[in-house]
Design a protein around this motif. Structure first.
Motif, PDB file in Angstrom:
ATOM      1  N   ASP A  16       0.834  -1.199   0.000  1.00 12.39           N
ATOM      2  CA  ASP A  16       0.000   0.000   0.000  1.00 12.39           C
ATOM      3  C   ASP A  16       0.874   1.257   0.000  1.00 12.39           C
ATOM      4  O   ASP A  16       1.814   1.368   0.792  1.00 12.39           O
ATOM      5  CB  ASP A  16      -0.912   0.028   1.227  1.00 12.39           C
ATOM      6  N   PHE A  17       0.524   2.191  -0.888  1.00 15.24           N
ATOM      7  CA  PHE A  17       1.213   3.469  -0.970  1.00 15.24           C
ATOM      8  C   PHE A  17       0.188   4.553  -0.606  1.00 15.24           C
ATOM      9  O   PHE A  17      -0.688   4.868  -1.423  1.00 15.24           O
ATOM     10  CB  PHE A  17       1.764   3.704  -2.378  1.00 15.24           C
ATOM     11  N   GLU A  18       0.274   5.073   0.576  1.00 21.06           N
ATOM     12  CA  GLU A  18      -0.720   6.051   1.007  1.00 21.06           C
ATOM     13  C   GLU A  18      -0.206   6.872   2.176  1.00 21.06           C
ATOM     14  O   GLU A  18       0.678   6.445   2.922  1.00 21.06           O
ATOM     15  CB  GLU A  18      -2.030   5.359   1.395  1.00 21.06           C
ATOM     16  N   ASP A  19      -0.794   8.020   2.309  1.00 18.37           N
ATOM     17  CA  ASP A  19      -0.535   8.920   3.433  1.00 18.37           C
ATOM     18  C   ASP A  19      -1.884   9.543   3.756  1.00 18.37           C
ATOM     19  O   ASP A  19      -2.444  10.282   2.942  1.00 18.37           O
ATOM     20  CB  ASP A  19       0.486   9.985   3.030  1.00 18.37           C
ATOM     21  N   LYS A  20      -2.438   9.216   4.895  1.00 22.39           N
ATOM     22  CA  LYS A  20      -3.812   9.593   5.200  1.00 22.39           C
ATOM     23  C   LYS A  20      -4.063  11.078   4.964  1.00 22.39           C
ATOM     24  O   LYS A  20      -3.270  11.933   5.371  1.00 22.39           O
ATOM     25  CB  LYS A  20      -4.149   9.238   6.648  1.00 22.39           C
ATOM     26  N   TYR A  21      -5.183  11.361   4.281  1.00 22.62           N
ATOM     27  CA  TYR A  21      -5.507  12.736   3.929  1.00 22.62           C
ATOM     28  C   TYR A  21      -5.912  13.535   5.166  1.00 22.62           C
ATOM     29  O   TYR A  21      -6.567  13.031   6.081  1.00 22.62           O
ATOM     30  CB  TYR A  21      -6.640  12.777   2.902  1.00 22.62           C
ATOM     31  N   ALA A  22      -5.530  14.802   5.156  1.00 27.37           N
ATOM     32  CA  ALA A  22      -5.923  15.752   6.199  1.00 27.37           C
ATOM     33  C   ALA A  22      -7.177  16.497   5.740  1.00 27.37           C
ATOM     34  O   ALA A  22      -7.524  16.479   4.551  1.00 27.37           O
ATOM     35  CB  ALA A  22      -4.776  16.733   6.457  1.00 27.37           C
ATOM     36  N   PRO A  23      -7.886  17.166   6.648  1.00 25.29           N
ATOM     37  CA  PRO A  23      -9.112  17.888   6.259  1.00 25.29           C
ATOM     38  C   PRO A  23      -8.923  18.855   5.102  1.00 25.29           C
ATOM     39  O   PRO A  23      -9.816  19.008   4.259  1.00 25.29           O
ATOM     40  CB  PRO A  23      -9.500  18.615   7.548  1.00 25.29           C
ATOM     41  N   GLU A  24      -7.758  19.519   5.030  1.00 23.63           N
ATOM     42  CA  GLU A  24      -7.564  20.474   3.934  1.00 23.63           C
ATOM     43  C   GLU A  24      -7.481  19.796   2.566  1.00 23.63           C
ATOM     44  O   GLU A  24      -7.702  20.442   1.536  1.00 23.63           O
ATOM     45  CB  GLU A  24      -6.304  21.307   4.178  1.00 23.63           C
TER      46      GLU A  24
END
Length: 474
Positions: A120-128
């Motif tokens: 998995d290639f991901e970086d959890k999204y922030a509200p912005e």
């Protein structure tokens, strides 16, 4: 429950959620690495497919819906591939591009039809990263029939309550495929569709269907839901609604090959059917059929309208033989999707004889599928007088259905088949006897939609009336 194919082309659905790219590397593995006890895969094929909320949208588009998708992608190659794939599939996209986060990507290495590794290639999204969602949904919501929130816990759905409220203010029902251990963020949604593991993580262990119902009722009351659909893998689906009997549907997959994306197919089909005007129980049954199809495929997959239609036909027992009008129309739709020409003939067929058999064989040669419409007993009495028919309708249809040349047999009550012809719109209308083409009942109707009319001869000296008279004489 009678299931019909919805008019998906009338459905307008908006999907909002976590989009991702599913990558597959296929190859042969015949040895173990000398560097570590792991298989060596000689990759010879790569494949990219939209996943997550994008797969939900893709499933709806494959059914024929008009679907829009709101999500987040990165400013990278994976995002560009995802965008191109969705556009090619006629999904209207309105994706926010994150300047700092990559497109969520899942890479699966497959050999001999088995997954060996997933990365998995991901970086959890922030509200912005999804700050434009409210504005995007506000612009689209007035033109849709259903809103779907597809949550994969990647961070893009940080404000579900605002989205649910937007939809309800516009009179649009909300369906949620939930994730995580806090379902209060989906409060007020119309339907949520957790899998059994997700459901038990919220309500506790459920060892029986009675426990599922009891815990489900408590959950619905606490979250103010209109319905709860629990997907239970090999145990099928359970639909719960406050104050109404529960509906447990058995799993439909004959061979489970890969459950990846099955939840996407369930909520996509459910939403598409509801947006097409189907009641919730029927929409649930359609979703169950679609799930049975998709688990027989490898990886993130979709179910096409043709596949679903064919499965419904099989479920209704309408592949051939005696059918109702609704079953017939569904079967014709599938035949036409396959490019087949439909032939129609009608008659009393009271006592089947060699003349009938030869005539029907010739009729079948005029196209690919033959429909035989049969006069009811009452209409024959009006045409032939008292004493006819000799054989009642069910027996006449059973004999006709047994003939190799005949695909479908359907009854009609009227004196003529004109009403049925208006619904069927055959490619070829066939009649036997000494008619001219302009004397054939329904000829003008068939020609009006571009069909052909043909008159075929019966075998001479062979008729039901002559057979009856011969028996009476003896």
């Amino acid at each position: 429950m009678h299931i019909t194919m919805p008019h998906f082309e009338n459905a307008r659905v908006l999907v909002v959620g976590d989009v991702m790219l599913d990558r597959y590397w296929h190859g042969m593995s015949t040895r173990i690495s000398p560097e570590a006890p792991v298989p060596v895969v000689n990759v010879n094929q790569t494949e990219d497919r939209p996943g997550g909320a994008a797969n939900v949208a893709l499933n709806m588009s494959a059914l024929g819906c008009r679907v829009s998708l709101v999500g987040v992608i990165g400013d990278d190659e994976a995002g560009q591939i995802l965008q191109r794939s969705l556009t090619a599939a006629k999904v209207r996209t309105d994706l926010q591009i994150s300047a700092t986060k990559p497109t969520v990507t899942k890479l699966r290495v497959i050999s001999h039809h088995q997954q060996l590794l997933r990365m998995d290639f991901e970086d959890k999204y922030a509200p912005e990263d999804s700050s434009d969602f409210i504005a995007k949904v506000s612009q689209l919501i007035a033109d849709v029939d259903v809103l779907v929130l597809s949550d994969y816990a990647k961070g893009s759905l940080h404000n579900c309550q605002a989205l649910i409220q937007l939809a309800h203010n516009a009179g649009v029902p909300v369906l949620v495929d939930p994730k995580g251990d806090d379902f209060t963020r989906y409060r007020g949604a119309d339907v949520i569709t957790p899998n059994f593991h997700e459901f038990e993580a919220i309500v506790g262990a459920c060892a029986s269907e009675e426990a599922i119902v009891a815990c489900g009722e408590t959950l619905m009351a606490g979250l103010e839901l209109q319905a709860l659909l629990v997907t239970r893998g090999e145990h099928g689906l359970s639909l719960l609604r406050p104050g109404q009997p529960e509906l447990h549907l058995p799993a439909r997959g004959r061979e489970v090959f890969d459950v990846t994306g099955a939840g996407d197919t369930v909520i996509a089909t459910l939403a598409a059917a509801l947006a097409s005007g189907q009641p919730l129980p029927e929409a649930t049954a359609l979703a169950n059929i679609a799930a049975g199809i998709v688990v027989g495929k490898l990886g993130t997959a979709i179910v096409s309208a043709a596949e679903l239609r064919r499965a419904i036909i099989a479920d209704q027992g309408a592949q051939s033989g005696v059918v109702t009008e609704e079953q017939l129309l569904l079967a014709i739709e599938d035949a036409r999707a396959a490019g087949e020409r439909v032939v129609f003939t009608n008659g009393c067929f009271d006592i089947i004889h060699a003349g009938h058999v030869g005539y029907l064989e010739e009729a079948r040669k005029q196209g690919d599928r033959l429909i035989v419409a049969v006069n009811s007993d009452a209409s024959i009495r009006k045409l032939k007088g008292t004493g006819r028919p000799i054989n009642p309708l069910d027996r006449r249809m059973a004999v006709l259905a047994g003939l190799e040349a005949v695909d479908w047999v359907v009854p009609f009550e009227e004196d003529t088949p004109e009403r049925l012809l208006r619904r069927v719109k055959p490619d070829v209308l066939v009649k036997g006897g000494d008619y001219r083409e302009d004397q054939v009942v329904g000829a003008s109707l068939v020609r009006a939609h571009g069909g052909d009319v043909r008159v075929l001869g019966f075998v001479e000296n062979c008729s039901t009336t002559s057979i009856v008279n011969k028996i009476l004489h003896r």
